[in-house]
Scaffold this active site. Sequence first.
Site, PDB file in Angstrom:
ATOM      1  N   LYS A  62      46.191  40.654  40.707  1.00 35.28           N
ATOM      2  CA  LYS A  62      47.127  41.791  40.686  1.00 35.28           C
ATOM      3  C   LYS A  62      47.349  42.356  42.094  1.00 35.28           C
ATOM      4  O   LYS A  62      48.486  42.553  42.517  1.00 35.28           O
ATOM      5  CB  LYS A  62      46.594  42.911  39.773  1.00 35.28           C
ATOM      6  CG  LYS A  62      46.382  42.485  38.332  1.00 35.28           C
ATOM      7  CD  LYS A  62      45.858  43.630  37.486  1.00 35.28           C
ATOM      8  CE  LYS A  62      44.498  44.158  37.894  1.00 35.28           C
ATOM      9  NZ  LYS A  62      43.384  43.192  37.752  1.00 35.28           N
ATOM     10  N   ARG A 122      44.955  51.143  32.219  1.00 30.73           N
ATOM     11  CA  ARG A 122      43.892  50.239  31.771  1.00 30.73           C
ATOM     12  C   ARG A 122      43.437  50.577  30.359  1.00 30.73           C
ATOM     13  O   ARG A 122      42.574  49.880  29.827  1.00 30.73           O
ATOM     14  CB  ARG A 122      42.707  50.364  32.717  1.00 30.73           C
ATOM     15  CG  ARG A 122      42.584  49.216  33.727  1.00 30.73           C
ATOM     16  CD  ARG A 122      41.402  49.544  34.607  1.00 30.73           C
ATOM     17  NE  ARG A 122      40.826  48.426  35.284  1.00 30.73           N
ATOM     18  CZ  ARG A 122      41.063  48.134  36.566  1.00 30.73           C
ATOM     19  NH1 ARG A 122      41.924  48.814  37.260  1.00 30.73           N
ATOM     20  NH2 ARG A 122      40.413  47.148  37.128  1.00 30.73           N
ATOM     21  N   ARG A 133      35.951  36.886  47.092  1.00 27.48           N
ATOM     22  CA  ARG A 133      36.882  37.957  47.484  1.00 27.48           C
ATOM     23  C   ARG A 133      36.341  38.765  48.660  1.00 27.48           C
ATOM     24  O   ARG A 133      35.171  39.111  48.707  1.00 27.48           O
ATOM     25  CB  ARG A 133      37.144  38.892  46.305  1.00 27.48           C
ATOM     26  CG  ARG A 133      37.966  40.122  46.714  1.00 27.48           C
ATOM     27  CD  ARG A 133      38.774  40.716  45.604  1.00 27.48           C
ATOM     28  NE  ARG A 133      37.974  41.321  44.557  1.00 27.48           N
ATOM     29  CZ  ARG A 133      38.500  41.903  43.472  1.00 27.48           C
ATOM     30  NH1 ARG A 133      39.808  41.937  43.306  1.00 27.48           N
ATOM     31  NH2 ARG A 133      37.722  42.413  42.552  1.00 27.48           N
ATOM     32  N   ARG A 153      33.181  43.744  47.944  1.00 27.23           N
ATOM     33  CA  ARG A 153      33.123  44.888  47.032  1.00 27.23           C
ATOM     34  C   ARG A 153      31.802  44.899  46.282  1.00 27.23           C
ATOM     35  O   ARG A 153      31.357  43.881  45.782  1.00 27.23           O
ATOM     36  CB  ARG A 153      34.293  44.819  46.033  1.00 27.23           C
ATOM     37  CG  ARG A 153      35.510  45.561  46.528  1.00 27.23           C
ATOM     38  CD  ARG A 153      36.708  45.341  45.662  1.00 27.23           C
ATOM     39  NE  ARG A 153      36.500  45.697  44.256  1.00 27.23           N
ATOM     40  CZ  ARG A 153      37.477  45.746  43.361  1.00 27.23           C
ATOM     41  NH1 ARG A 153      38.722  45.459  43.730  1.00 27.23           N
ATOM     42  NH2 ARG A 153      37.227  46.059  42.101  1.00 27.23           N
ATOM     43  N   ARG A 155      32.759  44.039  33.666  1.00 34.01           N
ATOM     44  CA  ARG A 155      34.176  44.385  33.862  1.00 34.01           C
ATOM     45  C   ARG A 155      35.062  43.536  32.960  1.00 34.01           C
ATOM     46  O   ARG A 155      36.078  44.019  32.443  1.00 34.01           O
ATOM     47  CB  ARG A 155      34.559  44.225  35.340  1.00 34.01           C
ATOM     48  CG  ARG A 155      33.877  45.278  36.213  1.00 34.01           C
ATOM     49  CD  ARG A 155      33.906  44.936  37.683  1.00 34.01           C
ATOM     50  NE  ARG A 155      35.241  44.889  38.214  1.00 34.01           N
ATOM     51  CZ  ARG A 155      35.583  44.244  39.321  1.00 34.01           C
ATOM     52  NH1 ARG A 155      34.669  43.578  40.008  1.00 34.01           N
ATOM     53  NH2 ARG A 155      36.815  44.261  39.737  1.00 34.01           N
TER      54      ARG A 155
END
Length: 210
Positions: free
Chosen positions: A13, A88, A123, A156, A167
Amino acid sequence: MKLILLGAPGAGKGTQAEILSKKLGIPTISTGNILREAIKNQTETGLKAKAFMDNGQLVPDDVIIGIVRERLSQPDCAKGYILDGMPRTIPQAAALEESGVHFDAVVSIEILDEVIESRMTGRRVCGSCGASYHITANPPKAEGVCDVCGGALTIRKDDNPETVKNRLKVFHAETEPLKDFYAKLGILKLVEGNQPIEDATRDILKALGM
Ligand code: ADP
Ligand code: AMP
């Protein structure tokens, strides 16, 4: 153009939002980036959000709805915007509808849970502007440095495999039902997320009729 990008954590996203924002000339609003900035600045919102985020849980709806209402009222949103990571939950989507915001399209970036883990371990995000990279699929020009703003890239805290599992659970339970919500409004578009970044961008633009 008012657009929502839906999808599991790691679906792409943020990556697509950044590309589309440049192409369409409208801002991206990433609630994750806003919250991480609030944590960095130790604001009241940041202090409230931190424990939820570190555990891979959702930040309470009232906090998110407040942040987004405030952000959407700013002048740069007048021509449109891309929401990345919001809504969300059904109550968040209902709050947007109640404030009279109507979206042109909701693009769900489709991806299987199995693909997510390697995305998350690779990431890297910019600590200053929030831009998202991947060590192999989308590396920055200079290692550890953001192409956009020159900020330092970081890992992160919530991208560790244990928190990612949480998650994903939360995504399936709380966020996935939004696909039905927007399908009923006739604005849901599905796009394959497990393909090269530029191919996913092409498919999103096609789904938007561009
Ligand atoms: P989200 O905002 O949905 O959580 P990101 O855009 O941050 O996801 O992408 C998660 C990770 O996967 C990042 O490291 C990003 O560079 C990488 N990524 C994004 N899109 C793709 C893609 N199509 N193929 C491979 N890696 C991707
Ligand atoms: P993201 O950067 O979109 O992956 O979001 C990181 C974390 O911020 C999430 O795991 C949540 O804890 C929190 N968060 C971001 N957006 C929302 C939202 N719309 N509702 C609730 N929590 C959110």
